[in-house]
Design an enzyme around this catalytic site. Sequence first.
Site, PDB file in Angstrom:
ATOM      1  N   GLU A   1      -1.386  -2.886 -10.114  1.00  0.00           N
ATOM      2  CA  GLU A   1      -1.993  -2.722 -11.429  1.00  0.00           C
ATOM      3  C   GLU A   1      -1.343  -1.597 -12.211  1.00  0.00           C
ATOM      4  O   GLU A   1      -0.889  -0.604 -11.651  1.00  0.00           O
ATOM      5  CB  GLU A   1      -3.494  -2.453 -11.309  1.00  0.00           C
ATOM      6  CG  GLU A   1      -4.257  -3.736 -11.123  1.00  0.00           C
ATOM      7  CD  GLU A   1      -5.742  -3.537 -11.297  1.00  0.00           C
ATOM      8  OE1 GLU A   1      -6.429  -4.524 -11.597  1.00  0.00           O
ATOM      9  OE2 GLU A   1      -6.228  -2.405 -11.143  1.00  0.00           O
TER      10      GLU A   1
ATOM     11  N   CYS B   1      -0.333   4.276 -17.092  1.00  0.00           N
ATOM     12  CA  CYS B   1      -0.580   4.786 -15.745  1.00  0.00           C
ATOM     13  C   CYS B   1       0.037   3.780 -14.782  1.00  0.00           C
ATOM     14  O   CYS B   1      -0.399   2.628 -14.731  1.00  0.00           O
ATOM     15  CB  CYS B   1      -2.085   4.930 -15.536  1.00  0.00           C
ATOM     16  SG  CYS B   1      -2.520   5.428 -13.859  1.00  0.00           S
TER      17      CYS B   1
ATOM     18  N   CYS C   1      -1.389   2.264  -0.260  1.00  0.00           N
ATOM     19  CA  CYS C   1      -1.044   3.670  -0.024  1.00  0.00           C
ATOM     20  C   CYS C   1      -1.295   3.995   1.444  1.00  0.00           C
ATOM     21  O   CYS C   1      -2.268   3.532   2.035  1.00  0.00           O
ATOM     22  CB  CYS C   1      -1.883   4.592  -0.914  1.00  0.00           C
ATOM     23  SG  CYS C   1      -1.399   6.341  -0.764  1.00  0.00           S
TER      24      CYS C   1
ATOM     25  N   CYS D   1      -6.886   8.600   1.654  1.00  0.00           N
ATOM     26  CA  CYS D   1      -7.962   9.443   1.113  1.00  0.00           C
ATOM     27  C   CYS D   1      -9.263   8.622   1.133  1.00  0.00           C
ATOM     28  O   CYS D   1      -9.281   7.479   0.676  1.00  0.00           O
ATOM     29  CB  CYS D   1      -7.630   9.902  -0.294  1.00  0.00           C
ATOM     30  SG  CYS D   1      -6.059  10.772  -0.388  1.00  0.00           S
TER      31      CYS D   1
ATOM     32  N   CYS E   1     -10.777   6.828  -2.077  1.00  0.00           N
ATOM     33  CA  CYS E   1      -9.866   6.067  -2.940  1.00  0.00           C
ATOM     34  C   CYS E   1      -9.709   4.647  -2.419  1.00  0.00           C
ATOM     35  O   CYS E   1      -9.390   4.433  -1.247  1.00  0.00           O
ATOM     36  CB  CYS E   1      -8.506   6.773  -2.971  1.00  0.00           C
ATOM     37  SG  CYS E   1      -7.226   5.812  -3.798  1.00  0.00           S
TER      38      CYS E   1
ATOM     39  N   CYS F   1      -9.907   6.187 -11.900  1.00  0.00           N
ATOM     40  CA  CYS F   1      -9.066   6.649 -10.788  1.00  0.00           C
ATOM     41  C   CYS F   1      -9.612   6.162  -9.457  1.00  0.00           C
ATOM     42  O   CYS F   1     -10.762   6.394  -9.123  1.00  0.00           O
ATOM     43  CB  CYS F   1      -9.068   8.176 -10.736  1.00  0.00           C
ATOM     44  SG  CYS F   1      -8.024   8.932 -11.957  1.00  0.00           S
TER      45      CYS F   1
HETATM   46  N1  SAH Z   1      -1.418   9.342  -4.878  1.00  0.00           N
HETATM   47  C1  SAH Z   1      -1.445  10.254  -5.942  1.00  0.00           C
HETATM   48  C2  SAH Z   1      -1.600   9.598  -7.301  1.00  0.00           C
HETATM   49  C3  SAH Z   1      -2.539   8.433  -7.410  1.00  0.00           C
HETATM   50  S1  SAH Z   1      -4.260   8.789  -7.305  1.00  0.00           S
HETATM   51  C4  SAH Z   1      -2.518  11.300  -5.725  1.00  0.00           C
HETATM   52  O1  SAH Z   1      -3.350  11.119  -4.847  1.00  0.00           O
HETATM   53  O2  SAH Z   1      -2.499  12.300  -6.427  1.00  0.00           O
HETATM   54  C5  SAH Z   1      -4.556   9.598  -8.896  1.00  0.00           C
HETATM   55  C6  SAH Z   1      -5.718  10.560  -8.853  1.00  0.00           C
HETATM   56  O3  SAH Z   1      -6.959   9.857  -8.661  1.00  0.00           O
HETATM   57  C7  SAH Z   1      -5.643  11.577  -7.727  1.00  0.00           C
HETATM   58  O4  SAH Z   1      -5.951  12.869  -8.202  1.00  0.00           O
HETATM   59  C8  SAH Z   1      -6.715  11.103  -6.775  1.00  0.00           C
HETATM   60  O5  SAH Z   1      -7.188  12.105  -5.948  1.00  0.00           O
HETATM   61  C9  SAH Z   1      -7.741  10.585  -7.748  1.00  0.00           C
HETATM   62  N2  SAH Z   1      -8.750   9.690  -7.176  1.00  0.00           N
HETATM   63  C10 SAH Z   1      -8.606   8.803  -6.174  1.00  0.00           C
HETATM   64  N3  SAH Z   1      -9.769   8.154  -5.946  1.00  0.00           N
HETATM   65  C11 SAH Z   1     -10.664   8.657  -6.825  1.00  0.00           C
HETATM   66  C12 SAH Z   1     -12.040   8.400  -7.103  1.00  0.00           C
HETATM   67  N4  SAH Z   1     -12.723   7.488  -6.417  1.00  0.00           N
HETATM   68  N5  SAH Z   1     -12.636   9.087  -8.101  1.00  0.00           N
HETATM   69  C13 SAH Z   1     -11.947  10.009  -8.816  1.00  0.00           C
HETATM   70  N6  SAH Z   1     -10.662  10.305  -8.589  1.00  0.00           N
HETATM   71  C14 SAH Z   1     -10.029   9.636  -7.611  1.00  0.00           C
HETATM   72 FE1  SF4 Z   2      -3.067   7.378  -1.954  1.00  0.00          FE
HETATM   73 FE2  SF4 Z   2      -5.369   7.167  -3.238  1.00  0.00          FE
HETATM   74 FE3  SF4 Z   2      -4.900   9.311  -1.721  1.00  0.00          FE
HETATM   75 FE4  SF4 Z   2      -3.560   8.995  -4.020  1.00  0.00          FE
HETATM   76  S1  SF4 Z   2      -5.780   9.303  -3.790  1.00  0.00           S
HETATM   77  S2  SF4 Z   2      -2.718   9.561  -2.023  1.00  0.00           S
HETATM   78  S3  SF4 Z   2      -3.374   6.756  -4.070  1.00  0.00           S
HETATM   79  S4  SF4 Z   2      -5.080   7.205  -0.984  1.00  0.00           S
END
Ligand code: SAH
Ligand code: SF4
Length: 376
Positions: free
Chosen positions: A108, A121, A128, A132, A135, A355
């Site tokens: 996406e 974006c 990934c 996390c 996410c 996000c």
């Molecule tokens: N992998 C990279 C970039 C993609 S995620 C990273 O982790 O930085 C982009 C942003 O979205 C990151 O700051 C991540 O921590 C945040 N993010 C992921 N899941 C989220 C959620 N459920 N709510 C708010 N922010 C989230």
């Molecule tokens: Fe990967 Fe999501 Fe963690 Fe970013 S926030 S590093 S996209 S798992």
Amino acid sequence: MRLAPARGSVPASLESRPTDLYGLTRPELLALVASWGFSTDHAARLWRDLYLGFARSLADLPEIPARVRARLAAEVRIGELPLRLETASGDGFTRKFLLGLADGRTIETVLMRFTGRATACVSSQAGCAMGCVFCATGQMGFGRHLGAGEIVAQVVHAARALPGGRESRRLRNVVFMGMGEPLHNYDAVMRAVDVLRDPSGLALASERITLSTVGVVPGIRRMADEARPVHLAVSLHSADQAERAALVPAARRWPLDELIDACRHYCASLGRRIFFEWALIDGRNDTPAHARAVGRLVRGLPAHVNLIPLNPTAGYPGAPSRGDAARRFQRILADDYGLPSTVRQRRGIDIAAGCGQLATPAGAAVSCSAPAGPGS
Ligand code: SAH
Ligand code: SF4
């Protein structure tokens, strides 16, 4: 943590046959066309057709002589990513594109519009590997790295989707905050950045490109040492090693003290500020004590904190901060530590474009809301 082998180090010209034009920098395109014995004027014209005219196919290049077009057709392709689905938010500010990859996976890309300017974006990987917990992309696991051409193609798609997009250059900002960890796919991401910045193409200003990382320490140090011309945002989420590792498993491999050292190295060697992202989770990392901990942790760094109220995902029970927790957090950062911060605008939540929000079994996607700070 086991990481899949990086594929980005393979030159784009070898990644796939025929060569994807979006994966070539302008000097490479000129050299390729010259190696066929044609004038580089044709290559320069082709570059403009790709990034100002948004040409979709090699048949769509009327000003390129037929003999050059025939050679192009034999050797290269325009790596368009077909649109599988488009959704738009009710407020009209956010559009989300589900794009198909050649191997059947999907990713996406999100286009966010504000008055007079637009931000794309983009995703750097399908899925990934970083896991996390909050996410959805992390919850779905790793598919594969994207090639540089697949990253550039997302930006072209977004630019073309803007009203009057052809030749308009209205796409002003690109953020690597979609699906995937950009510093886990370093070479392809940096090659894409080179293409996006080219002044005779999309011409994105370096201060309008932001790369967000979970905290891949070697990648941050490499960016600093190579003086890569993009802004850096680091997803912090906690100022305590054990707490952070529970949210962000990659913290076990790259602990907080090493991460902050790398951030200091980045700021000191480039003379740049750095951005920290903090997903505000109710009761988990949004108390005054947490705010003071981040203030102490990043003391002395030229930093800006982006606070993102948690977006819900299927695999994580946490909730976004309630009431005025975000404002209270901000006030402590500002008043006690002189640390500027922004609460990120929530955009596109009605189409699940926030996000970290989306994932589908077929390999679709995560996307992000409006960035604060650079690129917004
Ligand atoms: N992998 C990279 C970039 C993609 S995620 C990273 O982790 O930085 C982009 C942003 O979205 C990151 O700051 C991540 O921590 C945040 N993010 C992921 N899941 C989220 C959620 N459920 N709510 C708010 N922010 C989230
Ligand atoms: Fe990967 Fe999501 Fe963690 Fe970013 S926030 S590093 S996209 S798992």
